[in-house]
Structures are given as C-alpha cells and as structure tokens.
Design a protein around this motif. Structure first.
Motif, PDB file in Angstrom:
ATOM      1  N   SER A  10      -2.354  -6.461  -9.143  1.00 34.40           N
ATOM      2  CA  SER A  10      -2.665  -7.322  -8.394  1.00 34.40           C
ATOM      3  C   SER A  10      -4.220  -6.682  -7.848  1.00 34.40           C
ATOM      4  CB  SER A  10      -2.066  -7.858  -7.385  1.00 34.40           C
ATOM      5  OG  SER A  10      -1.870  -6.616  -6.192  1.00 34.40           O
ATOM      6  N   ARG A  11      -4.103  -5.502  -7.636  1.00 34.99           N
ATOM      7  CA  ARG A  11      -5.687  -4.856  -7.108  1.00 34.99           C
ATOM      8  C   ARG A  11      -5.512  -3.233  -7.477  1.00 34.99           C
ATOM      9  NH1 ARG A  11      -3.430  -2.993  -1.884  1.00 34.99           N
ATOM     10  NH2 ARG A  11      -1.353  -3.771  -1.806  1.00 34.99           N
ATOM     11  N   LEU A  13      -6.126  -0.078  -8.946  1.00 31.95           N
ATOM     12  CA  LEU A  13      -5.942   0.713 -10.331  1.00 31.95           C
ATOM     13  C   LEU A  13      -5.206  -0.031 -11.384  1.00 31.95           C
ATOM     14  CD1 LEU A  13      -5.566   4.348  -8.916  1.00 31.95           C
ATOM     15  CD2 LEU A  13      -7.336   3.608 -10.314  1.00 31.95           C
ATOM     16  N   ARG A  34       3.182  -9.717  -7.279  1.00 30.31           N
ATOM     17  CA  ARG A  34       4.085 -10.549  -6.512  1.00 30.31           C
ATOM     18  C   ARG A  34       3.489 -11.867  -6.251  1.00 30.31           C
ATOM     19  NH1 ARG A  34       5.629  -6.339  -1.701  1.00 30.31           N
ATOM     20  NH2 ARG A  34       3.477  -5.620  -1.782  1.00 30.31           N
ATOM     21  N   ASN A  86       2.446   1.315 -12.297  1.00 27.83           N
ATOM     22  CA  ASN A  86       1.571   1.479 -11.438  1.00 27.83           C
ATOM     23  C   ASN A  86       1.891   1.546  -9.800  1.00 27.83           C
ATOM     24  OD1 ASN A  86      -1.632   1.786 -10.784  1.00 27.83           O
ATOM     25  ND2 ASN A  86      -0.954  -0.208  -9.901  1.00 27.83           N
ATOM     26  N   TYR A 166       5.373   9.120   1.139  1.00 22.35           N
ATOM     27  CA  TYR A 166       4.487   9.134  -0.183  1.00 22.35           C
ATOM     28  C   TYR A 166       4.751  10.323  -0.889  1.00 22.35           C
ATOM     29  CZ  TYR A 166       0.728   8.101  -3.154  1.00 22.35           C
ATOM     30  OH  TYR A 166      -0.254   7.984  -4.150  1.00 22.35           O
ATOM     31  N   LYS A 170       6.972  10.348  -4.387  1.00 24.59           N
ATOM     32  CA  LYS A 170       6.227  10.825  -5.724  1.00 24.59           C
ATOM     33  C   LYS A 170       6.854  12.012  -6.352  1.00 24.59           C
ATOM     34  CE  LYS A 170       3.105   7.310  -6.249  1.00 24.59           C
ATOM     35  NZ  LYS A 170       3.035   6.315  -7.355  1.00 24.59           N
ATOM     36  N   VAL A 199      -9.109   7.915  -5.541  1.00 26.03           N
ATOM     37  CA  VAL A 199      -9.947   6.772  -6.011  1.00 26.03           C
ATOM     38  C   VAL A 199     -10.152   5.883  -4.959  1.00 26.03           C
ATOM     39  CG1 VAL A 199     -10.056   5.018  -7.921  1.00 26.03           C
ATOM     40  CG2 VAL A 199      -8.626   7.009  -8.123  1.00 26.03           C
ATOM     41  N   THR A 201      -9.721   2.963  -3.446  1.00 22.45           N
ATOM     42  CA  THR A 201      -8.999   1.593  -3.328  1.00 22.45           C
ATOM     43  C   THR A 201      -8.601   1.206  -1.974  1.00 22.45           C
ATOM     44  OG1 THR A 201      -6.628   2.580  -3.670  1.00 22.45           O
ATOM     45  CG2 THR A 201      -7.856   2.276  -5.420  1.00 22.45           C
TER      46      THR A 201
END
Ligand code: NAP
Length: 271
Positions: A10-11, A13, A34, A86, A166, A170, A199, A201
């Motif tokens: 949706s946004r 990357l 979603r 992603n 996070y 990961k 990045v 975002t």
C-alpha cells in the motif's frame, strides 16, 4: 513474462516495488493490501498500468490468504515466479530498551508479541499459502524484507539498544528464511532475506531529520554513522528498490545464496 506478488504494497517500499516491477509490461504484478480501494486509487494516480493488480490480505488474519492466492492465480496463469514478503510492523516502543519495556511487563509482552506475530509468524503463513504457486513458477524465488538491524554483530558492536521487538522479530524472520530454505532448496526455490538500507518511508526517521527532538532516532543515526562514517542518511524508495532488485535478480541457489541475509549492496554492509 514474470509474475510477482508483493505482500504489503500500500505504501513505502511495497508500493515502489509495484512501480518498478510494472515498468515491464510483460510482467504481472500483484499487490496485497488491507486497504484495497485506497491502494487502487493510488495505483491509478501514480502508476496507472494494466499489469498491476490489487487484492485484499490482512496478515493479522491468515484466513485472508487463500482468497488472495486464488485471485493471484487467476491473473498469473496458475503459478508465481517471485513472492516478495514486504509487510512489517515496527512496534510502538522504538525508543525503549528491554528493561524500560520490562518496567511494565504487559507492555513488553505486547511489543514483542505484536512484532513477532506480524514480522515472523504471519510471514511464514504467507509463504506457505503461496508455495504451491511458487513451485509451479519459473524463477522460484521468495524474497523476504528484513533489516540490518537484525544482524546480531551490528547490535553487539554498536550497542543498538532501540527497536527491540522489531529487531528481535526480524532476527526470527532470518531464521524462518533459513528454515524454509532448508526445506525447499533441493526443489530449486531460492529463499533470500534482504535489507533495503535505511530508506525514507513512513517507517523510518533514523537520520533524525524529520524529528530532531526524538533522542532514540538521533542516537540510532549516530550509531550508524559510527558504523559507516560515510553514511549520508536515508535513501529514497526508488534508489533502494533499484538496488534491491539488482541483488535479488542476480541471486540464485546455484551461486550459494539459498537462505542468505544480504543488504541492498548484495553483501553484509547495511548502510
Ligand atoms: N524503511 C526502511 O528504512 C527499512 C529498513 C530496513 C527494513 N525495512 C523493511 O522493508 C519493508 C518495508 O518497509 P517500509 O519502510 O516500506 O514500511 P512501511 O512504510 O511501514 O510500510 C509497511 C507496509 O506493510 C503493510 N502492513 C503492515 N501490517 C500489515 C498487515 N497486517 N497486513 C497487510 N499489510 C500490512 C502496510 O500496510 P498498511 O498501509 O495497511 O498499514 C504497509 O504497506 C518492511 O519489511 C521493513 O521492515 C525497511
């Protein structure tokens, strides 16, 4: 012609993947999101190509995956070349250490569980759901977005204390990638974890430029500068995905990349 599924498109990357992969009109590019209507409108406004398809999935609910697989199969000819996992969540407590989180055990439990559920467990469900299509595809690649912040050596050497849930989730994802690879390498499927760099975002602000008052973000920026004194701050989604695609397109089981964890430079240099 190659077919791609980008989970979480949706946004950020994920959306950039849609843009770059659909540049080749021969490609079939599926984005799973979603918010289908809003994403379709964004695709129409910013990409507007007939080879981009948007279907519904909420990774919080694995029961939404079979529908997405079915829709994908209809536009991709019953097979899939590349699955790109992603989607992720960052947790709500980027700026807290484990002991600070632990001062409220419920908060610690929620932060870790939320991150693990989406960033590790849900990713495994998504891969399992799409594997039958991937096994029928030609490229047979599963690319999973991870982060250099899940590199234990980086955390250890530079005392990267922030973003606990996070980073830990990961790191668990990296092991899930290795486990899937152990299961599917002999069938010729490449599983690869890739870190896109830092990045610009909605998920990041690590150079502190958007919110210089956030001490945890500035602290992380300082640590990354210590790691790489030439680091110039966050890169654009366009630059990141160009580099990521160049790495993932070259990577192969034959060249020893099965189950690996690489940066957008194709090595272990994270920024
Ligand atoms: N940006 C960076 O510097 C950076 C660095 C290292 C690694 N990464 C990794 O690269 C990937 C993309 O990062 P980003 O910066 O583009 O993140 P982002 O801007 O926060 O976007 C996250 C994406 O995941 C989707 N998502 C979250 N929960 C979902 C769910 N339950 N079901 C379906 N989709 C869901 C979001 O959809 P909604 O719009 O519906 O929320 C959104 O499309 C992530 O895996 C991230 O960990 C990013």
């Amino acid at each position: 012609m190659s077919s791609y599924v980008v989970v979480g498109a949706s946004r950020g990357l994920g959306f950039e993947y849609l843009k770059q992969l659909s540049e080749n009109p021969e490609n079939v590019v599926v984005g799973l999101v979603r918010n289908v209507q809003a994403t379709k409108e964004k695709v129409a406004a910013e990409i507007n190509r007939p080879n981009v398809h948007i279907f519904y999935t909420d990774l919080n609910d694995y029961k939404t995956l079979p529908g997405a697989v079915e829709e994908t199969s209809k536009v991709s000819g019953g097979k899939l070349d590349v699955l790109i996992a992603n989607a992720a969540v960052g947790g709500d407590h980027f700026d807290q250490t484990l002991s600070q989180l632990g001062s409220d055990p419920g908060k610690l439990e929620k932060d870790l569980t939320d991150c693990f559920r989406l960033n590790a467990v849900a990713q495994a469900h998504a891969v399992n759901a799409f594997m039958p299509l991937v096994l029928l595809g030609k490229a047979k690649k599963v690319i999973m977005m991870t982060t250099g912040m899940a590199d234990v050596d980086l955390v250890r050497k530079y005392d990267i204390w922030m973003a606990v849930g996070y980073c830990a989730s990961k790191a668990a994802l990296n092991m899930i990638i290795a486990k899937f690879s152990a299961e599917y390498r002999e069938k010729g499927v490449l599983f690869l974890g890739i870190s896109p760099g830092v990045v610009d975002t909605s998920a990041t602000d690590t150079d502190g430029s958007k919110d210089p008052t956030n001490p945890a973000l500035s602290a992380l920026g300082a640590k990354l500068l210590e790691y790489e004194p030439g680091w110039k701050g966050a890169i654009t989604t366009e630059e990141s995905i160009k580099k990521v695609l160049s790495v993932t397109e070259k990577a192969s089981v034959e060249d020893g990349n099965a189950g690996d964890f690489l940066s957008h430079f194709g090595n272990k240099k994270w920024v």
